[in-house]
Design an enzyme around this catalytic site. Structure first.
Site, PDB file in Angstrom:
ATOM      1  N   ARG A  62       0.751  -0.902  -0.136  1.00 41.36           N
ATOM      2  CA  ARG A  62      -0.065   0.476   0.425  1.00 41.36           C
ATOM      3  C   ARG A  62       0.688   0.994  -0.122  1.00 41.36           C
ATOM      4  O   ARG A  62       0.023   2.459   0.459  1.00 41.36           O
ATOM      5  CB  ARG A  62      -1.010   0.278   1.544  1.00 41.36           C
ATOM      6  CG  ARG A  62      -1.265  -1.291   1.591  1.00 41.36           C
ATOM      7  CD  ARG A  62      -2.477  -0.693   0.548  1.00 41.36           C
ATOM      8  NE  ARG A  62      -3.031  -2.201   0.615  1.00 41.36           N
ATOM      9  CZ  ARG A  62      -4.164  -4.057   0.090  1.00 41.36           C
ATOM     10  NH1 ARG A  62      -4.293  -3.069  -1.569  1.00 41.36           N
ATOM     11  NH2 ARG A  62      -5.208  -4.310   0.148  1.00 41.36           N
ATOM     12  N   ASP A 303      -0.556 -13.702  -1.031  1.00 41.91           N
ATOM     13  CA  ASP A 303      -1.287 -12.319  -0.988  1.00 41.91           C
ATOM     14  C   ASP A 303      -1.542 -11.441   0.267  1.00 41.91           C
ATOM     15  O   ASP A 303      -3.216 -11.136   0.332  1.00 41.91           O
ATOM     16  CB  ASP A 303      -3.072 -13.175  -1.776  1.00 41.91           C
ATOM     17  CG  ASP A 303      -3.959 -11.789  -2.768  1.00 41.91           C
ATOM     18  OD1 ASP A 303      -3.288 -10.239  -2.307  1.00 41.91           O
ATOM     19  OD2 ASP A 303      -5.200 -12.328  -2.735  1.00 41.91           O
TER      20      ASP A 303
END
Length: 427
Positions: A62, A303
């Site tokens: 992020r 993931d």
């Protein structure tokens, strides 16, 4: 300083042997029975296992753009907490690193802020959702590990074909998020009886397998290294099995949550179970396990997708897709599958360290050899533990595995010979 890991069970040549490991000058100096000296810091790891540092080819940090969810430093702390020493970070950040300057900046930022080794993906197309290709060779020269629009499937076959032709020339993998948007129908969980019972819109399994079938045909034509991300359906496993039999250059990964959880475990509108691809059926789960065991599925990748608590508090319809995985993957898989004799411990290490490093050509990762950089994980398999929210080093706590009884706790993680994580109390 020299560090001697004494009395461990050390992974060597697909087996575990009783041995010591000596770390000197950030490298593995010796493996075997080693006499301590005054120059060594001795750490007694009796009863614990020593593995290559785990390798995860699929994480989301992020950073930049959404660092309230995670950043490079917190994500790398979480990786080390889970025994990972090498990760590959996806490009779905803000702004997307479409150009050479942006990708170089990300790679340098990763180097400065991370306590583990981070390899960086570049996008397949500009801004992840366009049809405009980027300069793949320039990105390779900058040091990327591959190309991915993860979070978005490449919707047009022509765009994918052109991308494959150019990426094939680089020799790097094209890691595809397999999702046909036209078959998603605004779904939020797997289509089926449970979705109907909960009154939630469903995502068809064909949303994944239909696009995968297209991509495998194109990969056969272009010879690109096509890597299927987070495979989740029995149809996808069978398509990849058939493609491998026909010589297609395809690899694939499965995420821990698709091995551990199924859609019938969703008993209420709890968005901690909302992920993309969604949790599938028991039949899909069985096919994924079989695919690992027969070699169709090459590796396990987390993931790791952190979100803020607020973003997961609004039920399936309004919450973000995603689940964290770095800090729970090894322990949850060991507890569920190795302790129940479904997988062997050596198979699990192979899928979580050896194969991803080898198939993605990640330099110096995934091995325990003399003279290699000392990327090492030490796990305690014998004592149960629970991870509560306060134990997480990731900013994201979005996982249903919180407060679950597990085995396989990370005791120590070394990255290039330095302690990146240490369980409290290890001396």
């Amino acid at each position: 300083m020299q560090i001697l890991l004494q009395n461990g069970h050390v992974y060597q040549n697909e087996a575990f042997v009783n041995a010591d490991v000596l770390i000197k000058d950030n490298k593995i100096a010796a493996i075997g029975k080693i006499k301590p000296s005054s120059e060594m810091k001795v750490i007694d790891i009796t009863g614990k296992i020593v593995t290559p540092g785990l390798v995860d080819v699929h994480v989301h940090y992020r950073d930049p753009g959404q660092t309230y969810k995670e950043n490079v430093h917190s994500g790398s702390l979480a990786a080390a907490h889970g025994g990972f020493t090498t990760v590959c970070a996806m490009a779905n950040v803000e702004p997307v690193p479409n150009g050479l300057n942006e990708i170089k900046s990300m790679i340098e930022h990763n180097r400065k802020e991370s306590i583990v080794h981070i390899f960086q993906y570049a996008p397949i197309t500009e801004d992840l959702t366009s049809d405009k290709l980027i300069d793949y060779q320039a990105m390779k020269n900058a040091g990327v590990c591959g190309f991915s629009n993860d979070g978005h499937g490449v919707q047009k076959g022509g765009t994918m074909f052109q991308a494959m032709k150019h990426i094939q020339k680089t020799g790097l993998p094209l890691a595809e998020h397999i999702e046909d948007d036209s078959l998603k129908f605004d779904g939020v969980m797997n289509a089926g009886e449970n979705a109907e019972k909960l009154g939630l819109s469903g995502i068809l399994s064909e949303c994944e397998s239909a696009q995968l079938a297209r991509d495998l045909v194109l990969a056969a034509r272009t010879k690109v290294h096509y890597h299927a991300c987070h495979v989740s359906t029995k149809e996808s496993v069978e398509l990849i099995r058939l493609a491998k039999q026909h010589g297609v250059n395809v690899t694939c990964e499965v995420a821990p949550h698709h091995l551990l959880l199924t859609d019938d475990m969703i008993t209420k509108d709890d968005a901690y179970f909302k992920m993309n691809p969604p949790l599938r059926t028991k039949e899909d789960q069985a096919a994924l396990i079989e695919g690992l065991l027969d070699g169709t599925i090459d590796m396990i990748a987390t993931d790791h997708a952190p979100h803020s608590k607020e973003e997961k508090q609004h039920g399936f319809k309004n919450a973000c897709f995603g689940i964290t995985g770095s800090e729970t993957a090894f322990a949850s898989l060991y507890t569920k599958f190795v302790k129940n004799n479904v997988f062997t411990l050596t198979q699990l290490v192979n899928w979580m360290a050896i194969k991803p490093a080898s198939l993605f050509n990640l330099k110096d990762a995934g091995m325990l050899r003399i003279s290699d950089q000392a990327d090492i994980a030490v796990f305690d398999l014998n004592h149960p533990f629970e991870l509560n929210e306060n134990d997480f080093l990731s900013k994201g706590k979005n996982t249903p595995f919180v407060n679950t009884k597990l085995f396989g706790k990370t005791v120590l993680t070394f990255v290039s010979g330095k302690i990146a994580y240490s369980e409290e109390g290890v001396k």
